[in-house]
Scaffold this motif. Sequence first.
Motif, PDB file in Angstrom:
ATOM      1  N   ALA A  33      21.377  38.153  71.361  1.00  0.00           N
ATOM      2  CA  ALA A  33      21.829  37.804  72.653  1.00  0.00           C
ATOM      3  C   ALA A  33      21.543  36.733  73.070  1.00  0.00           C
ATOM      4  CB  ALA A  33      20.936  39.077  73.434  1.00  0.00           C
ATOM      5  N   LEU A  34      22.513  35.770  73.792  1.00  0.00           N
ATOM      6  CA  LEU A  34      22.178  34.535  74.000  1.00  0.00           C
ATOM      7  C   LEU A  34      21.382  34.490  75.495  1.00  0.00           C
ATOM      8  CD1 LEU A  34      24.546  33.780  71.765  1.00  0.00           C
ATOM      9  CD2 LEU A  34      25.056  32.020  72.992  1.00  0.00           C
ATOM     10  N   ASN A  35      20.730  33.503  75.688  1.00  0.00           N
ATOM     11  CA  ASN A  35      20.040  33.209  77.063  1.00  0.00           C
ATOM     12  C   ASN A  35      20.683  31.865  77.188  1.00  0.00           C
ATOM     13  OD1 ASN A  35      18.023  34.975  77.693  1.00  0.00           O
ATOM     14  ND2 ASN A  35      17.477  34.731  75.819  1.00  0.00           N
ATOM     15  N   PHE A  36      21.712  31.679  78.094  1.00  0.00           N
ATOM     16  CA  PHE A  36      22.410  30.363  78.453  1.00  0.00           C
ATOM     17  C   PHE A  36      21.293  29.370  78.873  1.00  0.00           C
ATOM     18  CE2 PHE A  36      26.467  33.021  79.396  1.00  0.00           C
ATOM     19  CZ  PHE A  36      26.879  32.798  78.046  1.00  0.00           C
ATOM     20  N   ARG A  37      21.749  28.158  79.043  1.00  0.00           N
ATOM     21  CA  ARG A  37      20.765  27.184  79.524  1.00  0.00           C
ATOM     22  C   ARG A  37      20.113  27.438  80.757  1.00  0.00           C
ATOM     23  NH1 ARG A  37      22.572  21.365  76.983  1.00  0.00           N
ATOM     24  NH2 ARG A  37      24.247  21.919  75.766  1.00  0.00           N
ATOM     25  N   GLY A  38      18.950  27.490  80.693  1.00  0.00           N
ATOM     26  CA  GLY A  38      18.199  27.669  81.852  1.00  0.00           C
ATOM     27  C   GLY A  38      17.966  29.251  82.452  1.00  0.00           C
ATOM     28  N   CYS A  39      18.423  29.957  81.389  1.00  0.00           N
ATOM     29  CA  CYS A  39      18.399  31.320  81.857  1.00  0.00           C
ATOM     30  C   CYS A  39      17.399  32.542  81.089  1.00  0.00           C
ATOM     31  CB  CYS A  39      19.785  32.210  81.447  1.00  0.00           C
ATOM     32  SG  CYS A  39      21.043  31.548  82.756  1.00  0.00           S
TER      33      CYS A  39
ATOM     34  N   GLY B  46      32.971  27.772  81.075  1.00  0.00           N
ATOM     35  CA  GLY B  46      33.519  27.246  79.792  1.00  0.00           C
ATOM     36  C   GLY B  46      32.954  26.605  78.912  1.00  0.00           C
ATOM     37  N   ALA B  47      31.666  26.802  78.809  1.00  0.00           N
ATOM     38  CA  ALA B  47      30.811  25.845  78.004  1.00  0.00           C
ATOM     39  C   ALA B  47      30.785  26.489  76.443  1.00  0.00           C
ATOM     40  CB  ALA B  47      29.283  25.911  78.567  1.00  0.00           C
ATOM     41  N   THR B  48      31.867  26.410  76.038  1.00  0.00           N
ATOM     42  CA  THR B  48      32.172  26.815  74.479  1.00  0.00           C
ATOM     43  C   THR B  48      31.389  25.975  73.526  1.00  0.00           C
ATOM     44  OG1 THR B  48      34.311  25.791  74.622  1.00  0.00           O
ATOM     45  CG2 THR B  48      34.319  28.038  75.005  1.00  0.00           C
ATOM     46  N   GLU B  49      31.202  24.641  73.931  1.00  0.00           N
ATOM     47  CA  GLU B  49      30.266  24.023  72.925  1.00  0.00           C
ATOM     48  C   GLU B  49      28.855  24.696  72.632  1.00  0.00           C
ATOM     49  OE1 GLU B  49      29.451  22.314  77.098  1.00  0.00           O
ATOM     50  OE2 GLU B  49      31.163  23.152  75.839  1.00  0.00           O
ATOM     51  N   ASP B  50      28.290  25.257  73.593  1.00  0.00           N
ATOM     52  CA  ASP B  50      27.189  25.887  73.158  1.00  0.00           C
ATOM     53  C   ASP B  50      27.160  27.103  72.488  1.00  0.00           C
ATOM     54  OD1 ASP B  50      25.765  23.980  74.682  1.00  0.00           O
ATOM     55  OD2 ASP B  50      25.156  25.225  76.327  1.00  0.00           O
ATOM     56  N   LEU B  51      28.311  27.931  72.514  1.00  0.00           N
ATOM     57  CA  LEU B  51      28.524  29.104  71.695  1.00  0.00           C
ATOM     58  C   LEU B  51      29.167  28.486  70.297  1.00  0.00           C
ATOM     59  CD1 LEU B  51      29.023  31.936  71.186  1.00  0.00           C
ATOM     60  CD2 LEU B  51      31.548  31.708  72.161  1.00  0.00           C
ATOM     61  N   LYS B  52      29.696  27.240  69.928  1.00  0.00           N
ATOM     62  CA  LYS B  52      29.942  27.003  68.893  1.00  0.00           C
ATOM     63  C   LYS B  52      28.676  26.529  68.156  1.00  0.00           C
ATOM     64  CE  LYS B  52      33.165  24.169  70.472  1.00  0.00           C
ATOM     65  NZ  LYS B  52      34.509  23.200  70.602  1.00  0.00           N
ATOM     66  N   GLU B  53      27.633  26.049  68.663  1.00  0.00           N
ATOM     67  CA  GLU B  53      26.611  25.478  68.061  1.00  0.00           C
ATOM     68  C   GLU B  53      25.768  26.861  67.641  1.00  0.00           C
ATOM     69  OE1 GLU B  53      24.011  22.242  68.729  1.00  0.00           O
ATOM     70  OE2 GLU B  53      25.200  21.550  70.144  1.00  0.00           O
ATOM     71  N   VAL B  54      25.805  27.776  68.461  1.00  0.00           N
ATOM     72  CA  VAL B  54      25.043  28.935  68.079  1.00  0.00           C
ATOM     73  C   VAL B  54      25.908  29.795  66.953  1.00  0.00           C
ATOM     74  CG1 VAL B  54      24.589  31.376  68.778  1.00  0.00           C
ATOM     75  CG2 VAL B  54      24.135  29.622  70.297  1.00  0.00           C
ATOM     76  N   LEU B  55      26.841  29.688  66.958  1.00  0.00           N
ATOM     77  CA  LEU B  55      27.770  30.294  65.809  1.00  0.00           C
ATOM     78  C   LEU B  55      27.566  29.552  64.483  1.00  0.00           C
ATOM     79  CD1 LEU B  55      31.321  31.584  67.487  1.00  0.00           C
ATOM     80  CD2 LEU B  55      29.153  32.888  66.590  1.00  0.00           C
ATOM     81  N   GLN B  56      27.502  28.023  64.297  1.00  0.00           N
ATOM     82  CA  GLN B  56      27.369  27.253  63.580  1.00  0.00           C
ATOM     83  C   GLN B  56      26.185  27.644  62.889  1.00  0.00           C
ATOM     84  OE1 GLN B  56      27.977  23.289  65.184  1.00  0.00           O
ATOM     85  NE2 GLN B  56      30.260  23.625  64.929  1.00  0.00           N
ATOM     86  N   HIS B  57      25.111  27.792  63.711  1.00  0.00           N
ATOM     87  CA  HIS B  57      23.510  28.095  63.454  1.00  0.00           C
ATOM     88  C   HIS B  57      23.567  29.427  62.657  1.00  0.00           C
ATOM     89  CE1 HIS B  57      19.373  28.750  63.666  1.00  0.00           C
ATOM     90  NE2 HIS B  57      19.454  29.849  64.044  1.00  0.00           N
ATOM     91  N   ILE B  58      24.046  30.502  63.189  1.00  0.00           N
ATOM     92  CA  ILE B  58      24.257  31.721  62.530  1.00  0.00           C
ATOM     93  C   ILE B  58      24.796  31.790  61.212  1.00  0.00           C
ATOM     94  CG2 ILE B  58      25.161  34.397  62.555  1.00  0.00           C
ATOM     95  CD1 ILE B  58      24.904  33.912  65.769  1.00  0.00           C
ATOM     96  N   LEU B  59      26.196  31.024  61.153  1.00  0.00           N
ATOM     97  CA  LEU B  59      26.830  30.965  59.802  1.00  0.00           C
ATOM     98  C   LEU B  59      25.813  30.121  58.674  1.00  0.00           C
ATOM     99  CD1 LEU B  59      30.270  30.231  61.220  1.00  0.00           C
ATOM    100  CD2 LEU B  59      29.536  32.347  59.971  1.00  0.00           C
TER     101      LEU B  59
END
Length: 326
Positions: free
Chosen positions: A94-100, A114-127
């Motif tokens: 479960a992500l907590n978005f920046r500041g959350c 629309g901040a998909t750049e953060d989701l992409k970094e999370v997915l890269q980390h998981i992979l």
Amino acid sequence: MPLISSDYSPPQFYKSGHLSTIYCGLFRRVNGLVQNRERLTLSDGDFLDLDWSKSSLKTQKLVVLLHGLEGDAHRPYITGSAKLFNQNGFDACALNFRGCSGEPNLLYRSYHSGATEDLKEVLQHILSTKQYSEIYLKGFSLGGNLALKYLGEGNDIPKEIKAAVAVSVPCSLKDSCDQLLSNNNLLYARRFKRHLISKLRQKQPLFPNLISNSDIKAIKTLKDFDDIYTSRAHNFKNALDYYAKCSSLQFLPNITVPSLIINAKNDSFLGMECYPIAEAEKNKKLYLEIPKYGGHVGFWGKQNITYTEQRSLNFLKENSFEAYSL
């Protein structure tokens, strides 16, 4: 795909969109879930906190959960989803978005729809851990818009991502903003605005040249917040530019993994443009279900399992590797 028929019909009390929204948002409790936090340092020097919960079974399946506006990974709609998935052989991140996550983030920027750049970094980390061969996305409201935008905006989608579910999605951000500015949603809008301004005041001492008292005083509505802060902090011209560029509606035709949108007909946060019937009819990978009831991220269900939690589990199982292998 054609519109999916829905048989969701809760008890009379929860047929009210507002009562369903308020109960599940403020009064529902989910017990028995154990979450462990991981801090992920982002490429720009900021951080995201990830709250993990694990299945008792060894699994290579993971659900990534994305919360809504001013939510976090401890909200009942997140923990309820995580708990049900854990009980059925899925780990959950479960992500907590920046500041959350209970601590201000480090940069002037924050999170947005629309901040998909953060989701992409999370997915890269998981992979990079090589622990999961099947990854699923489930987003709520803002998080649902984010997930759908990511899947349709032209990213190189990893083969491990098998399916997605998006609940109560403001597919058209402007349309949803217009609804939130109406008298029907006045109390919700005030609550959101109060939380957003509180976070802006926390940032002010760190960025005094970028956030002035006059700016904060000028924020009378949620659109004002997006004009004064969101657009400036994230390189949009203004709120309308932000809404236009980040609404998932325009990206739905390009989605290529099975994706289910569940938007209740009585969701007061959503206008007509948030029900993408034509887009679903033209895209065989896009499924749209419009239950008559449910409110906004409501969907009361028996045994403290909401309708969308059970529906999401069933949909992801239907689109799992095992299902394709039968």
